[in-house]
Design a protein around this motif. Sequence first.
Motif, PDB file in Angstrom:
ATOM      1  N   LYS A 175      28.000  39.088  42.510  1.00  0.00           N
ATOM      2  CA  LYS A 175      29.299  39.186  43.121  1.00  0.00           C
ATOM      3  C   LYS A 175      30.662  39.249  42.091  1.00  0.00           C
ATOM      4  O   LYS A 175      30.934  40.138  42.016  1.00  0.00           O
ATOM      5  CB  LYS A 175      29.452  38.626  44.187  1.00  0.00           C
ATOM      6  N   ILE A 176      30.419  38.088  40.810  1.00  0.00           N
ATOM      7  CA  ILE A 176      30.867  38.283  39.751  1.00  0.00           C
ATOM      8  C   ILE A 176      31.456  40.051  39.174  1.00  0.00           C
ATOM      9  O   ILE A 176      32.041  40.180  38.357  1.00  0.00           O
ATOM     10  CB  ILE A 176      31.607  37.348  39.079  1.00  0.00           C
ATOM     11  N   GLU A 177      30.141  40.275  39.025  1.00  0.00           N
ATOM     12  CA  GLU A 177      29.730  41.184  37.998  1.00  0.00           C
ATOM     13  C   GLU A 177      30.719  42.159  38.651  1.00  0.00           C
ATOM     14  O   GLU A 177      31.160  43.201  37.958  1.00  0.00           O
ATOM     15  CB  GLU A 177      28.372  41.733  37.510  1.00  0.00           C
ATOM     16  N   ASP A 186      39.207  43.717  31.252  1.00  0.00           N
ATOM     17  CA  ASP A 186      40.915  43.098  31.214  1.00  0.00           C
ATOM     18  C   ASP A 186      41.562  41.899  32.031  1.00  0.00           C
ATOM     19  O   ASP A 186      41.510  41.386  31.622  1.00  0.00           O
ATOM     20  CB  ASP A 186      42.126  43.934  30.891  1.00  0.00           C
ATOM     21  N   VAL A 187      40.790  42.052  33.809  1.00  0.00           N
ATOM     22  CA  VAL A 187      41.098  41.202  34.867  1.00  0.00           C
ATOM     23  C   VAL A 187      40.077  40.334  35.211  1.00  0.00           C
ATOM     24  O   VAL A 187      39.258  40.351  35.842  1.00  0.00           O
ATOM     25  CB  VAL A 187      41.506  41.995  35.811  1.00  0.00           C
ATOM     26  N   ARG A 188      39.169  39.371  34.275  1.00  0.00           N
ATOM     27  CA  ARG A 188      37.555  38.855  34.409  1.00  0.00           C
ATOM     28  C   ARG A 188      38.423  37.953  35.261  1.00  0.00           C
ATOM     29  O   ARG A 188      39.480  37.061  35.455  1.00  0.00           O
ATOM     30  CB  ARG A 188      37.426  38.088  33.390  1.00  0.00           C
ATOM     31  N   ILE A 189      37.393  37.267  36.336  1.00  0.00           N
ATOM     32  CA  ILE A 189      37.529  35.908  37.119  1.00  0.00           C
ATOM     33  C   ILE A 189      37.709  34.822  35.815  1.00  0.00           C
ATOM     34  O   ILE A 189      37.869  33.602  35.866  1.00  0.00           O
ATOM     35  CB  ILE A 189      36.599  36.168  38.206  1.00  0.00           C
ATOM     36  N   LEU A 190      36.328  35.050  35.058  1.00  0.00           N
ATOM     37  CA  LEU A 190      35.824  34.089  34.678  1.00  0.00           C
ATOM     38  C   LEU A 190      35.648  34.229  32.865  1.00  0.00           C
ATOM     39  O   LEU A 190      35.871  35.897  32.364  1.00  0.00           O
ATOM     40  CB  LEU A 190      34.023  33.577  34.622  1.00  0.00           C
ATOM     41  N   SER A 191      36.565  33.403  31.660  1.00  0.00           N
ATOM     42  CA  SER A 191      36.118  34.037  30.416  1.00  0.00           C
ATOM     43  C   SER A 191      35.051  33.811  29.969  1.00  0.00           C
ATOM     44  O   SER A 191      34.118  33.334  30.611  1.00  0.00           O
ATOM     45  CB  SER A 191      37.418  32.650  29.845  1.00  0.00           C
TER      46      SER A 191
END
Length: 208
Positions: A175-177, A186-191
């Motif tokens: 889901k995160i991917e 550029d707007v990642r949920i996780l670093s």
Amino acid sequence: RALKNLIGNPQFKSKKLDTPTLYNKKIVIFTQYKDTAYYLYNNLKNWIKDEIDLHPWLKDGDNLKIGLVTGETETSTKINYIKRFSPGSNNGWTEVKRSGEIEILITTDALSEGINLQDADAVVNYDLPWNPMIIVQRVGRVNRIGNEKDITVINYMPSGEIEVLVGILNKLNEKIEDITLVVGKDVRILSPDEKINIETFGEKIKDL
């Protein structure tokens, strides 16, 4: 309970699998976690001590033929235990005469590389690492040139609950991917250093 049955019962047969008994064998038990290693060691040590007549091959007078090695074990103690567990391949008969032989060695992956344990008959992977090469390395400590025994390898599989949690983790990563692809990198949920992985997730589960 299953491990105790395998070790303590010469007639043991699994109802589900044709698992050979580990009775009277020299066994190295691997686990990923230090806490699990201590749990297994204390549990088996107390069981061997309490079963007065059942395990003569695991006792030498008041000494119990069981050892524990983790990453915290002092080098001198670790070398002593290796020699007492596998004296034939480590020139350890002096240590055996002095302190007694070890028949069950419980260890983390502190002993999964570069160590010769070829006197052993059996390898138990109490938990399975996510990197399959670690399993190969573990078994390779015992299944070496010069060991002509038939080596028994027993792998404990994760419980259904863990499989469910791992499934949730995989779906969460997917889901995160998907979100990253939609909104852009550029707007990642996780670093990158916050990326969810099975190892850290497993540690959190263990803490809970």
